[in-house]
Design a protein around this motif. Structure first.
Motif, mmCIF file in Angstrom:
data_model
loop_
_atom_site.group_PDB
_atom_site.id
_atom_site.type_symbol
_atom_site.label_atom_id
_atom_site.label_comp_id
_atom_site.label_asym_id
_atom_site.label_seq_id
_atom_site.Cartn_x
_atom_site.Cartn_y
_atom_site.Cartn_z
ATOM 1 N N ARG A 140 14.131 1.681 -1.356
ATOM 2 C CA ARG A 140 14.171 2.934 -2.122
ATOM 3 C C ARG A 140 15.614 3.357 -2.389
ATOM 4 N NH1 ARG A 140 10.075 7.352 -0.102
ATOM 5 N NH2 ARG A 140 8.752 5.617 -0.777
ATOM 6 N N TRP A 141 16.482 3.148 -1.394
ATOM 7 C CA TRP A 141 17.885 3.522 -1.578
ATOM 8 C C TRP A 141 18.621 2.524 -2.472
ATOM 9 C CZ3 TRP A 141 22.400 1.010 0.284
ATOM 10 C CH2 TRP A 141 23.570 1.739 0.080
ATOM 11 N N LEU A 142 18.391 1.235 -2.223
ATOM 12 C CA LEU A 142 19.112 0.212 -2.997
ATOM 13 C C LEU A 142 18.786 0.265 -4.475
ATOM 14 C CD1 LEU A 142 18.815 -2.927 -0.682
ATOM 15 C CD2 LEU A 142 20.933 -1.834 -1.387
ATOM 16 N N PHE A 143 17.520 0.497 -4.792
ATOM 17 C CA PHE A 143 17.093 0.425 -6.183
ATOM 18 C C PHE A 143 16.849 1.784 -6.812
ATOM 19 C CE2 PHE A 143 16.030 -3.756 -4.462
ATOM 20 C CZ PHE A 143 16.575 -4.581 -5.426
ATOM 21 N N ALA A 144 17.403 2.822 -6.189
ATOM 22 C CA ALA A 144 17.288 4.159 -6.767
ATOM 23 C C ALA A 144 17.982 4.179 -8.127
ATOM 24 C CB ALA A 144 17.918 5.187 -5.824
ATOM 25 N N ALA A 145 17.369 4.878 -9.050
ATOM 26 C CA ALA A 145 17.978 4.989 -10.390
ATOM 27 C C ALA A 145 19.335 5.666 -10.294
ATOM 28 C CB ALA A 145 17.050 5.784 -11.305
ATOM 29 N N ILE A 179 10.644 -10.069 -0.616
ATOM 30 C CA ILE A 179 9.517 -10.007 -1.551
ATOM 31 C C ILE A 179 9.768 -8.978 -2.644
ATOM 32 C CG2 ILE A 179 7.086 -9.351 -1.774
ATOM 33 C CD1 ILE A 179 6.729 -10.554 1.093
ATOM 34 N N PHE A 180 10.095 -7.756 -2.266
ATOM 35 C CA PHE A 180 10.199 -6.688 -3.253
ATOM 36 C C PHE A 180 11.428 -6.847 -4.149
ATOM 37 C CE2 PHE A 180 6.922 -4.901 -0.720
ATOM 38 C CZ PHE A 180 6.274 -3.951 -1.518
ATOM 39 N N ALA A 181 12.541 -7.256 -3.560
ATOM 40 C CA ALA A 181 13.751 -7.422 -4.366
ATOM 41 C C ALA A 181 13.619 -8.611 -5.319
ATOM 42 C CB ALA A 181 14.967 -7.596 -3.459
ATOM 43 N N ILE A 216 8.640 -0.558 7.493
ATOM 44 C CA ILE A 216 9.022 0.787 7.061
ATOM 45 C C ILE A 216 10.519 0.852 6.779
ATOM 46 C CG2 ILE A 216 9.178 3.187 7.829
ATOM 47 C CD1 ILE A 216 6.516 2.639 9.365
ATOM 48 N N LEU A 217 11.316 0.203 7.627
ATOM 49 C CA LEU A 217 12.765 0.158 7.399
ATOM 50 C C LEU A 217 13.083 -0.496 6.058
ATOM 51 C CD1 LEU A 217 15.721 0.410 8.305
ATOM 52 C CD2 LEU A 217 15.436 -1.761 9.534
ATOM 53 N N ALA A 218 12.400 -1.604 5.764
ATOM 54 C CA ALA A 218 12.647 -2.302 4.501
ATOM 55 C C ALA A 218 12.319 -1.429 3.304
ATOM 56 C CB ALA A 218 11.828 -3.584 4.453
ATOM 57 N N LEU A 219 11.214 -0.697 3.361
ATOM 58 C CA LEU A 219 10.842 0.175 2.241
ATOM 59 C C LEU A 219 11.876 1.281 2.037
ATOM 60 C CD1 LEU A 219 6.988 0.496 2.749
ATOM 61 C CD2 LEU A 219 8.186 -0.797 0.978
ATOM 62 N N ALA A 220 12.401 1.813 3.134
ATOM 63 C CA ALA A 220 13.442 2.838 3.013
ATOM 64 C C ALA A 220 14.708 2.256 2.387
ATOM 65 C CB ALA A 220 13.752 3.420 4.392
ATOM 66 N N LEU A 221 15.087 1.059 2.805
ATOM 67 C CA LEU A 221 16.265 0.406 2.231
ATOM 68 C C LEU A 221 16.067 0.097 0.746
ATOM 69 C CD1 LEU A 221 17.230 -2.060 5.100
ATOM 70 C CD2 LEU A 221 18.601 -0.148 4.272
ATOM 71 N N SER A 273 0.825 -1.204 0.000
ATOM 72 C CA SER A 273 0.000 0.000 0.000
ATOM 73 C C SER A 273 0.864 1.262 0.000
ATOM 74 C CB SER A 273 -0.931 -0.006 1.219
ATOM 75 O OG SER A 273 -1.761 1.135 1.220
ATOM 76 N N LEU A 274 1.874 1.294 0.858
ATOM 77 C CA LEU A 274 2.775 2.444 0.900
ATOM 78 C C LEU A 274 3.565 2.594 -0.398
ATOM 79 C CD1 LEU A 274 4.127 2.143 4.562
ATOM 80 C CD2 LEU A 274 2.461 3.789 3.689
#
Length: 224
Positions: free
Chosen positions: A215-220, A142-144, A208-213, A78-79
C-alpha cells in the motif's frame, strides 16, 4: 480471461496444492535417500523440484483459480478485495484438504506408512522471523509482479521460493496449508505439530506486513 465456475476453481486449488505437497514431501524423501547424509545436497534436491513444480502449477492452473495454493495468499487477495470472504474460506478449505492428500500421495509413492506425525523440531525466533520474511516476500512478489509483469508471475514466484529455501532459516514454508500438511509426514520435510501454530502466526503476520508495504510502495503520487 475466461471466468470459471466456483467448483472448478476449488478443484484447481485442491489439485494444485496436492501436487505441490506431493512434490515437496516426495522430493524430500528422494533427496534424503540419495544424498548420503549430505544435508546441503538433500536440501538442493528438495528445492529444485519445488521451484519447478510451482512454475508448472501456476502456469497450468493460474487461469482457472489464480493458483493461490496457499491460505496466506488467499488471505492477502481477500483483504485486498479481489476475492469474496466466503469464496476465500472455500479456497482455504480446498487448499488444506489438497495438502493432506498430497502428503498421503507422497507416502504411497515411496511405500511409507500413510498416517504419520512429524517429529522434526522447527522452533525458535530465527525460524519465526524467517517465516515472516518468507511470507511477506512471497506476497510482495505476487502483487508487485502482477502490477509490473503479470505474464512473469509463474517465474517470479518459483524463483522467489527457490531463493527463500536457502536464505531463510526455516527453508521457507510461507504457507499455512503446507505447514499443516508437512506435520503429517515424519520425513525430511516434516515439522512437529507443536511447532505449527507459531509458524502459521508468523506467516499471517508476514502477509499483513506485505500488504502494508504494498500500500505504501504503490500509493499514488501526490501532486507537487
Amino acid at each position: 480471461m475466461q471466468a470459471f465456475s466456483l467448483d472448478r476453481r476449488l478443484a484447481a486449488e485442491f489439485i494444485g496444492t496436492a501436487i505441490l505437497l506431493a512434490t515437496v514431501v516426495g522430493s524430500g524423501v528422494m533427496a534424503e535417500t540419495l544424498s548420503g547424509g549430505n544435508v546441503a545436497i538433500a536440501l538442493l534436491g528438495n528445492t529444485i523440484p519445488t521451484g519447478a513444480i510451482l512454475y508448472v502449477l501456476i502456469t497450468m492452473l493460474g487461469p482457472v483459480s489464480g493458483a493461490h495454493f496457499n491460505p496466506a495468499v488467499t488471505l492477502a487477495f481477500s483483504l485486498h478485495g479481489d476475492i469474496a470472504p466466503r469464496h476465500a474460506a472455500l479456497y482455504v478449505a480446498a487448499q488444506l484438504a489438497g495438502g493432506v492428500v498430497g502428503v498421503w500421495l507422497a507416502h504411497l509413492m515411496f511405500d511409507l506408512t500413510l498416517l504419520q506425525i512429524s517429529t522434526k523440531a522447527r522452533f525458535g525466533a530465527g525460524q519465526w522471523v524467517s517465516e515472516i520474511v518468507a511470507t511477506a516476500g512471497l506476497v510482495l512478489t505476487i502483487f508487485a509482479t502482477l502490477r509490473s509483469r503479470p505474464e512473469a508471475i509463474a517465474q517470479a514466484v518459483a524463483l522467489f521460493i527457490v531463493a527463500a529455501y536457502w536464505f531463510t532459516a526455516s527453508t521457507s514454508f510461507a504457507n499455512p496449508a503446507v505447514t499443516i500438511a508437512r506435520a503429517l509426514s515424519d520425513t525430511f520435510s516434516g515439522i512437529r505439530p507443536q511447532d505449527v501454530p507459531a509458524f502459521i502466526a508468523a506467516q499471517i503476520a508476514g502477509c499483513i506486513l506485505a500488504l502494508a508495504l504494498l500500500r505504501w510502495l504503490f500509493a499514488a503520487r501526490r501532486p507537487a
